[in-house]
Write a protein that holds these residues in place. Structure first.
Motif, PDB file in Angstrom:
ATOM      1  N   ALA A   1      40.438  30.539  61.283  1.00 43.69           N
ATOM      2  CA  ALA A   1      40.980  30.571  59.930  1.00 43.69           C
ATOM      3  C   ALA A   1      39.831  30.619  58.944  1.00 43.69           C
ATOM      4  CB  ALA A   1      41.837  29.340  59.671  1.00 43.69           C
ATOM      5  N   ASP A   2      39.994  31.410  57.880  1.00 44.79           N
ATOM      6  CA  ASP A   2      38.958  31.551  56.869  1.00 44.79           C
ATOM      7  C   ASP A   2      39.600  31.394  55.499  1.00 44.79           C
ATOM      8  OD1 ASP A   2      36.677  32.012  55.477  1.00 44.79           O
ATOM      9  OD2 ASP A   2      36.419  34.091  56.128  1.00 44.79           O
ATOM     10  N   LEU A   3      39.299  30.290  54.812  1.00 40.73           N
ATOM     11  CA  LEU A   3      39.880  30.039  53.494  1.00 40.73           C
ATOM     12  C   LEU A   3      39.144  30.761  52.375  1.00 40.73           C
ATOM     13  CD1 LEU A   3      40.659  26.250  53.816  1.00 40.73           C
ATOM     14  CD2 LEU A   3      42.292  28.118  53.676  1.00 40.73           C
ATOM     15  N   LYS A   4      37.901  31.167  52.616  1.00 40.41           N
ATOM     16  CA  LYS A   4      37.143  31.925  51.617  1.00 40.41           C
ATOM     17  C   LYS A   4      36.616  33.202  52.270  1.00 40.41           C
ATOM     18  CE  LYS A   4      35.862  28.010  48.807  1.00 40.41           C
ATOM     19  NZ  LYS A   4      34.798  27.280  48.147  1.00 40.41           N
ATOM     20  N   PRO A   5      37.509  34.148  52.539  1.00 39.61           N
ATOM     21  CA  PRO A   5      37.093  35.348  53.262  1.00 39.61           C
ATOM     22  C   PRO A   5      36.252  36.285  52.401  1.00 39.61           C
ATOM     23  CG  PRO A   5      39.377  35.525  52.624  1.00 39.61           C
ATOM     24  CD  PRO A   5      38.935  34.150  52.236  1.00 39.61           C
ATOM     25  N   LYS A   6      35.306  36.950  53.057  1.00 37.66           N
ATOM     26  CA  LYS A   6      34.496  37.960  52.374  1.00 37.66           C
ATOM     27  C   LYS A   6      35.035  39.350  52.666  1.00 37.66           C
ATOM     28  CE  LYS A   6      30.537  35.129  52.074  1.00 37.66           C
ATOM     29  NZ  LYS A   6      29.177  34.864  52.111  1.00 37.66           N
ATOM     30  N   ALA A   7      36.117  39.422  53.399  1.00 36.46           N
ATOM     31  CA  ALA A   7      36.759  40.692  53.716  1.00 36.46           C
ATOM     32  C   ALA A   7      37.704  41.069  52.584  1.00 36.46           C
ATOM     33  CB  ALA A   7      37.527  40.558  55.021  1.00 36.46           C
ATOM     34  N   GLN A   8      38.370  42.193  52.728  1.00 37.75           N
ATOM     35  CA  GLN A   8      39.361  42.587  51.737  1.00 37.75           C
ATOM     36  C   GLN A   8      40.532  43.273  52.418  1.00 37.75           C
ATOM     37  OE1 GLN A   8      37.485  45.152  48.926  1.00 37.75           O
ATOM     38  NE2 GLN A   8      37.479  46.923  50.240  1.00 37.75           N
ATOM     39  N   VAL A   9      41.643  43.316  51.711  1.00 39.95           N
ATOM     40  CA  VAL A   9      42.852  43.964  52.193  1.00 39.95           C
ATOM     41  C   VAL A   9      43.052  45.238  51.375  1.00 39.95           C
ATOM     42  CG1 VAL A   9      45.353  43.750  52.374  1.00 39.95           C
ATOM     43  CG2 VAL A   9      43.902  41.804  52.903  1.00 39.95           C
ATOM     44  N   THR A  10      43.372  46.324  52.049  1.00 40.03           N
ATOM     45  CA  THR A  10      43.655  47.583  51.372  1.00 40.03           C
ATOM     46  C   THR A  10      45.137  47.863  51.483  1.00 40.03           C
ATOM     47  OG1 THR A  10      41.474  48.395  51.991  1.00 40.03           O
ATOM     48  CG2 THR A  10      43.082  50.025  51.264  1.00 40.03           C
ATOM     49  N   ALA A  11      45.783  48.104  50.334  1.00 43.10           N
ATOM     50  CA  ALA A  11      47.215  48.379  50.293  1.00 43.10           C
ATOM     51  C   ALA A  11      47.448  49.687  49.555  1.00 43.10           C
ATOM     52  CB  ALA A  11      47.955  47.244  49.601  1.00 43.10           C
ATOM     53  N   LYS A  12      48.490  50.403  49.955  1.00 47.00           N
ATOM     54  CA  LYS A  12      48.835  51.691  49.341  1.00 47.00           C
ATOM     55  C   LYS A  12      50.211  51.570  48.709  1.00 47.00           C
ATOM     56  CE  LYS A  12      49.623  56.520  50.463  1.00 47.00           C
ATOM     57  NZ  LYS A  12      49.671  57.516  51.541  1.00 47.00           N
ATOM     58  N   VAL A  13      50.357  52.112  47.491  1.00 48.59           N
ATOM     59  CA  VAL A  13      51.643  52.111  46.805  1.00 48.59           C
ATOM     60  C   VAL A  13      52.476  53.254  47.379  1.00 48.59           C
ATOM     61  CG1 VAL A  13      52.815  52.377  44.599  1.00 48.59           C
ATOM     62  CG2 VAL A  13      50.661  51.143  44.705  1.00 48.59           C
ATOM     63  N   VAL A  14      53.582  52.906  48.045  1.00 46.43           N
ATOM     64  CA  VAL A  14      54.453  53.917  48.650  1.00 46.43           C
ATOM     65  C   VAL A  14      55.387  54.504  47.597  1.00 46.43           C
ATOM     66  CG1 VAL A  14      56.221  54.319  50.395  1.00 46.43           C
ATOM     67  CG2 VAL A  14      54.318  52.800  50.893  1.00 46.43           C
ATOM     68  N   GLY A  15      55.960  53.641  46.750  1.00 46.30           N
ATOM     69  CA  GLY A  15      56.869  54.127  45.709  1.00 46.30           C
ATOM     70  C   GLY A  15      57.405  53.005  44.849  1.00 46.30           C
ATOM     71  N   HIS A  16      58.037  53.406  43.745  1.00 50.48           N
ATOM     72  CA  HIS A  16      58.674  52.458  42.846  1.00 50.48           C
ATOM     73  C   HIS A  16      60.184  52.581  43.034  1.00 50.48           C
ATOM     74  CE1 HIS A  16      54.843  51.706  40.956  1.00 50.48           C
ATOM     75  NE2 HIS A  16      54.676  52.989  40.750  1.00 50.48           N
ATOM     76  N   VAL A  17      60.855  51.451  43.232  1.00 45.53           N
ATOM     77  CA  VAL A  17      62.285  51.453  43.530  1.00 45.53           C
ATOM     78  C   VAL A  17      63.001  50.399  42.685  1.00 45.53           C
ATOM     79  CG1 VAL A  17      61.985  52.292  45.891  1.00 45.53           C
ATOM     80  CG2 VAL A  17      61.967  49.850  45.450  1.00 45.53           C
ATOM     81  N   LEU A  18      64.325  50.463  42.707  1.00 43.53           N
ATOM     82  CA  LEU A  18      65.157  49.440  42.089  1.00 43.53           C
ATOM     83  C   LEU A  18      65.728  48.561  43.194  1.00 43.53           C
ATOM     84  CD1 LEU A  18      67.165  51.436  39.405  1.00 43.53           C
ATOM     85  CD2 LEU A  18      65.382  49.760  39.007  1.00 43.53           C
ATOM     86  N   GLY A  19      65.785  47.271  42.942  1.00 44.20           N
ATOM     87  CA  GLY A  19      66.317  46.330  43.920  1.00 44.20           C
ATOM     88  C   GLY A  19      67.834  46.366  43.963  1.00 44.20           C
ATOM     89  N   GLU A  20      68.405  45.491  44.782  1.00 46.27           N
ATOM     90  CA  GLU A  20      69.856  45.367  44.882  1.00 46.27           C
ATOM     91  C   GLU A  20      70.429  44.913  43.550  1.00 46.27           C
ATOM     92  OE1 GLU A  20      72.033  45.677  47.612  1.00 46.27           O
ATOM     93  OE2 GLU A  20      70.372  46.667  48.631  1.00 46.27           O
TER      94      GLU A  20
ATOM     95  N   ASN B   1      44.479  40.382  45.697  1.00 46.30           N
ATOM     96  CA  ASN B   1      43.681  39.155  45.856  1.00 46.30           C
ATOM     97  C   ASN B   1      43.921  38.585  47.249  1.00 46.30           C
ATOM     98  OD1 ASN B   1      42.772  39.359  43.243  1.00 46.30           O
ATOM     99  ND2 ASN B   1      44.402  38.070  42.439  1.00 46.30           N
ATOM    100  N   LEU B   2      42.846  38.307  47.953  1.00 47.70           N
ATOM    101  CA  LEU B   2      42.924  37.788  49.308  1.00 47.70           C
ATOM    102  C   LEU B   2      42.692  36.289  49.279  1.00 47.70           C
ATOM    103  CD1 LEU B   2      43.212  38.429  52.302  1.00 47.70           C
ATOM    104  CD2 LEU B   2      40.781  38.884  52.375  1.00 47.70           C
ATOM    105  N   LEU B   3      43.641  35.522  49.798  1.00 49.94           N
ATOM    106  CA  LEU B   3      43.558  34.071  49.768  1.00 49.94           C
ATOM    107  C   LEU B   3      43.153  33.470  51.106  1.00 49.94           C
ATOM    108  CD1 LEU B   3      46.863  33.418  47.811  1.00 49.94           C
ATOM    109  CD2 LEU B   3      44.560  33.636  46.883  1.00 49.94           C
ATOM    110  N   PHE B   4      43.555  34.111  52.213  1.00 50.39           N
ATOM    111  CA  PHE B   4      43.374  33.523  53.537  1.00 50.39           C
ATOM    112  C   PHE B   4      43.398  34.616  54.583  1.00 50.39           C
ATOM    113  CE2 PHE B   4      45.182  31.692  57.417  1.00 50.39           C
ATOM    114  CZ  PHE B   4      44.403  30.552  57.588  1.00 50.39           C
ATOM    115  N   VAL B   5      42.567  34.468  55.606  1.00 50.40           N
ATOM    116  CA  VAL B   5      42.579  35.375  56.752  1.00 50.40           C
ATOM    117  C   VAL B   5      42.637  34.512  57.999  1.00 50.40           C
ATOM    118  CG1 VAL B   5      41.266  37.079  58.050  1.00 50.40           C
ATOM    119  CG2 VAL B   5      41.305  37.200  55.573  1.00 50.40           C
ATOM    120  N   GLY B   6      43.516  34.867  58.935  1.00 46.73           N
ATOM    121  CA  GLY B   6      43.654  34.076  60.148  1.00 46.73           C
ATOM    122  C   GLY B   6      44.006  34.920  61.346  1.00 46.73           C
ATOM    123  N   GLY B   7      43.867  34.312  62.509  1.00 43.87           N
ATOM    124  CA  GLY B   7      44.210  34.966  63.758  1.00 43.87           C
ATOM    125  C   GLY B   7      43.198  34.636  64.831  1.00 43.87           C
ATOM    126  N   ASP B   8      43.608  34.760  66.080  1.00 42.30           N
ATOM    127  CA  ASP B   8      42.759  34.467  67.241  1.00 42.30           C
ATOM    128  C   ASP B   8      42.220  33.040  67.196  1.00 42.30           C
ATOM    129  OD1 ASP B   8      43.141  37.077  68.088  1.00 42.30           O
ATOM    130  OD2 ASP B   8      41.352  37.802  67.067  1.00 42.30           O
TER     131      ASP B   8
END
Length: 126
Positions: free
Chosen positions: A48-67, A38-45
């Motif tokens: 600022a855009d509080l209702k962006p029509k763009a999207q973010v693409t993320a890739k799952v690298v792996g599943h790990v255990l924390g400290e 879910n994209l909430l905000f896009v900013g830079g330069d």
């Protein structure tokens, strides 16, 4: 193009840039799969855009255990001692792109174009 974005994953918000790797609460997606948080905000330069029509693409690298987190309880002069601990189940994700147009907006554009009718070509040939 956006410098950074604020996304929501697992009820928490993260400020990300392209190429960032971060640990989030365990996701149900398999390793190597891509998803769009879910994209909430896009900013830079300076923009600022509080209702962006763009999207973010993320890739799952792996599943790990924390400290390992160790917890100790102690009461003085009573002989009371308890020890417990846990390791959080986490998912490492990598942000691949920020600012690509969302799939919904590109579908609407392709649907609005009129398609060439095949019946007019057949009549012209006869």
């Amino acid at each position: 193009m956006a410098d950074y974005a604020i996304i929501s994953v697992g009820g928490k918000q993260y400020r990300v840039r392209e190429g960032d790797k971060l640990l989030v609460d365990r996701l149900s997606a398999d390793e190597g799969k891509t998803f769009h948080p879910n994209l909430l905000f896009v900013g830079g330069d300076g923009k600022a855009d509080l209702k962006p029509k763009a999207q973010v693409t993320a890739k799952v690298v792996g599943h790990v255990l924390g400290e390992k987190v160790q917890i100790g309880k102690y009461k003085a002069k009573k002989g009371y001692q308890r020890h417990a601990g846990h390791r959080s189940r986490l998912t490492e994700i990598e942000i691949q792109s920020i600012g690509a147009k969302s799939a919904a907006s590109t579908e609407k554009k392709t649907e609005s174009k009129p398609k060439a009718s095949t019946t007019t070509k057949k009549k012209a040939e006869s």
